[in-house]
Motif scaffolding. Structure first.
Motif, PDB file in Angstrom:
ATOM      1  N   TYR A  65       0.849  -1.205   0.000  1.00 55.40           N
ATOM      2  CA  TYR A  65       0.000   0.000   0.000  1.00 55.40           C
ATOM      3  C   TYR A  65       0.885   1.255   0.000  1.00 55.40           C
ATOM      4  N   GLU A 128     -12.643  -1.717   6.461  1.00 56.45           N
ATOM      5  CA  GLU A 128     -13.204  -1.467   5.127  1.00 56.45           C
ATOM      6  C   GLU A 128     -12.112  -1.185   4.096  1.00 56.45           C
ATOM      7  N   ASN A 129     -11.213  -0.210   4.398  1.00 54.35           N
ATOM      8  CA  ASN A 129     -10.268   0.127   3.318  1.00 54.35           C
ATOM      9  C   ASN A 129      -9.222  -0.958   3.127  1.00 54.35           C
ATOM     10  N   GLU A 132     -10.567  -3.258   0.614  1.00 56.88           N
ATOM     11  CA  GLU A 132     -10.439  -2.694  -0.735  1.00 56.88           C
ATOM     12  C   GLU A 132      -9.002  -2.846  -1.248  1.00 56.88           C
ATOM     13  N   HIS A 175     -18.260  -5.561   4.344  1.00 54.27           N
ATOM     14  CA  HIS A 175     -17.747  -4.712   3.262  1.00 54.27           C
ATOM     15  C   HIS A 175     -17.310  -5.540   2.053  1.00 54.27           C
TER      16      HIS A 175
END
Ligand code: OQQ
Length: 376
Positions: A65, A128-129, A132, A175
């Motif tokens: 990331y 949540e992220n 993703e 999510h």
């Protein structure tokens, strides 16, 4: 994902199995080389395939990331394409790496705010992220966003931390259901058991995770400094509750002895930085114990690095030559030692699988645990 149990050991909880994903079959027990930033440090993908031949390697959400960042990975079509690795990849969710790498981080119900260990910029991970990010990286197996409970900690902290991990797990699942696969192949989600070294909390967490009904389950919060006996005791408690027909991944474990003992307790998947990190330090693992190749005693020992080794470095180079490379701080020395250690770990779990199928795993394990504990 499909998991077939092909054999169970009569004298222990050891199992031999096969996990099938869209990137091929993973034969268990399996050791997963750590490929933190899209590379197994110092080893070409081609060497990895030819000489070490892992069915799966690990990638890291936290690192990827921050660099090369998810935008680049998306443009590349996912991590497999980016690093030219067409077999399986598992990514950790980053929770542990934030806890172990980021200088200052703040854990709140919402998620974790942390400072990049690369450029000091601030970032925020939430269930949540992180789901993703893992969809974008595109690993075949992705991990829940959890809090790896620090060790030691008091009961109250362990209980609160475990319940937060369970609430985060619910948020991950809710999510993930809204996020389609990005690259046309399936990704499988593994929840993670916590509960520190408290038996009742481990039972609670194992029940909660078993209830999710996932295709595979992980045990976290261990190999964080607790005595080996504690690790084994918690593993035993948790494997008694996790479904038998799903793979179990014990995160961050471990030494060769830890791996054999936990295979006997019913664990199927392992990862550890030891073979690669110790290799860069000149520490070689062998079936007869460990070797510190920097030791003067190897200076004129022209015998092969490891007569019983399975990779080309074991027979093509001598102990004296490898010691010289370390003394000269030659990069090649670290590469040779890394290939040797990863080769040894792959041999260990493959041999364990053969013994489980042959039916004599327990006796072999008892012999190996003694034999590997020698210092050469
Ligand atoms: C060393 N001990 C340990 N490692 C642990 C890890 C990291 C595992 C990991 C995964 C991927 C990589 C990659 F860099 F190769 F990608 C590197 C390490 C844990 N991870 C999570 N999520 N929960 C835990 O509770 C936990 C407990 C852990 N004990």
């Amino acid at each position: 994902m499909k998991f077939d149990l092909v054999h169970k050991d009569p004298l222990s909880k050891a199992r031999a199995g096969s996990i099938t994903t869209d990137h091929g079959v993973i034969e268990t027990p399996i050791f997963m080389p750590v490929g933190t930033v899209a590379s197994v440090k110092g080893v070409h993908q081609r060497e990895l395939k030819n000489d070490i031949n892992p069915d799966i390697i690990l990638g890291n959400t936290y690192h990827l990331y921050l660099r090369p960042q998810t935008e680049i990975l998306e443009k590349a079509g996912g991590l497999h394409k980016f690093m030219n690795w067409d077999r399986n990849i598992l990514t950790d969710s980053g929770g542990y790496q934030v806890y172990s790498l980021s200088s200052n981080r703040k854990i709140k119900e919402e998620g974790v705010k942390f400072k990049s260990h690369i450029d000091g910029s601030y970032h925020f991970f939430s269930p949540e992220n992180v789901m993703e990010i893992q969809r974008t990286i595109g690993a075949d197996i992705i991990m829940a966003f959890d809090e790896c409970t620090p060790y030691p900690c008091d009961y109250r902290y362990a209980k609160r931390s475990m319940h937060m991990t369970h609430r985060w797990l619910d948020r991950c699942i809710a999510h993930l259901d809204k996020l389609p696969f990005k690259y046309g192949y399936e990704q499988t989600f593994f929840p993670i058991v916590q509960g520190s070294t408290y038996k009742d909390l481990r039972q609670q967490s194992a029940e909660y995770i078993a209830n999710v009904g996932a295709q595979g389950n992980a045990i976290g919060g261990l190999s964080v400094g607790e005595p080996a006996e504690e690790m084994y005791a918690m593993t035993e408690v948790v494997t008694a509750i996790l479904p038998e027909d799903k793979p179990r991944y014990l995160m961050g474990v471990g030494t060769p002895v830890n791996i054999l003992e936990n295979i006997a307790l019913g664990i199927d998947m392992f990862d550890c930085v030891m073979p690669t990190r110790n290799a860069r330090n000149g520490m070689l693992f062998t079936a007869n114990g460990s070797i510190n190749i920097k030791n003067k005693k190897w200076e004129a020992d022209f015998s092969p690095i490891d007569e019983m080794g399975i990779t080309f470095v074991d027979t093509e180079y001598s102990k004296a030559y490898l010691r010289h490379l370390f003394a000269a701080n030659e990069y090649l020395g670290k590469q040779i030692a890394t290939i040797h250690n990863l080769g040894f770990y792959m041999w260990l779990v493959r041999e364990a699988r053969e013994r489980i199928i042959a039916g004599d795993f327990y006796q072999w394990k008892e012999k190996m645990v003694k034999q590997m504990s020698q210092r050469l």
